[in-house]
Write a protein that holds these residues in place. Structure first.
Motif, PDB file in Angstrom:
ATOM      1  N   UNK A 185       0.954  -1.028   0.087  1.00 45.09           N
ATOM      2  CA  UNK A 185       0.004  -0.069   0.049  1.00 45.09           C
ATOM      3  C   UNK A 185       0.988   1.138  -0.018  1.00 45.09           C
ATOM      4  N   UNK A 186       0.376   2.361  -0.511  1.00 51.77           N
ATOM      5  CA  UNK A 186       1.133   3.619  -0.726  1.00 51.77           C
ATOM      6  C   UNK A 186       0.691   4.215   0.660  1.00 51.77           C
ATOM      7  N   UNK A 187       1.834   4.924   1.273  1.00 51.60           N
ATOM      8  CA  UNK A 187       1.505   5.710   2.552  1.00 51.60           C
ATOM      9  C   UNK A 187       0.599   6.873   2.170  1.00 51.60           C
ATOM     10  N   UNK A 188      -0.223   7.257   2.984  1.00 56.84           N
ATOM     11  CA  UNK A 188      -1.151   8.353   2.744  1.00 56.84           C
ATOM     12  C   UNK A 188      -0.362   9.596   2.550  1.00 56.84           C
ATOM     13  N   UNK A 189      -0.863  10.732   1.874  1.00 60.58           N
ATOM     14  CA  UNK A 189      -0.315  11.904   1.694  1.00 60.58           C
ATOM     15  C   UNK A 189      -0.760  12.733   2.996  1.00 60.58           C
ATOM     16  N   UNK A 190       0.084  12.764   3.936  1.00 58.72           N
ATOM     17  CA  UNK A 190      -0.471  13.381   5.170  1.00 58.72           C
ATOM     18  C   UNK A 190       0.133  14.762   5.444  1.00 58.72           C
TER      19      UNK A 190
END
Length: 133
Positions: free
Chosen positions: A4-9
């Motif tokens: 999974x791609x880490x979220x854009x936080x």
């Protein structure tokens, strides 16, 4: 198990913004950064341009989900790679503050010292964006 791609936080957006701003400044006003390139390295202007382009590429990569992991790793490597320039800046300002002895020089030197450990949370943010933390 799919990766999974880490979220854009917010932290990743902040790092990307920092890189975009700094990278643009490297390209528009390279003379600002030439003085902090470690003295042993040649071709300071070219190194400033390369690091500026690298910062912009990392910033853009952090913002896109398909490139975020690779850009996170590249960002962490870039932050480690430019750390010697921050150390050089601190050493230069230490000499300047000692020579001049004025409050302004001492305050600027203190700021450069305080900046050094700030690289760690930036590296942590980059690694988090890469999915490594």
């Amino acid at each position: 198990m799919p990766l999974t791609t880490p979220p854009l936080d917010k932290a990743t957006i902040g790092l990307a913004t920092l890189f975009l701003t700094s990278g643009t400044t490297h390209l528009v006003r390279p003379q600002t950064f030439e003085g902090i390139v470690p003295h042993v390295l040649p071709r300071k202007r070219e190194l400033v341009y390369v690091s500026g382009v690298a910062e912009i590429v990392c910033a853009l990569g952090l913002l896109h989900p398909r490139t975020r992991k690779a850009a996170g790793l590249a960002s962490a490597a870039l932050l480690v790679g430019v750390f010697p320039a921050n150390v050089q800046m601190t050493a230069d300002h230490a000499r300047r503050a000692q020579r001049r002895g004025d409050t302004g020089s001492k305050a600027f030197f203190a700021g450069t010292v305080a900046r050094l450990p700030l690289q760690l949370p930036l590296i942590r943010t980059a690694l988090r964006a890469a999915g490594r933390l």
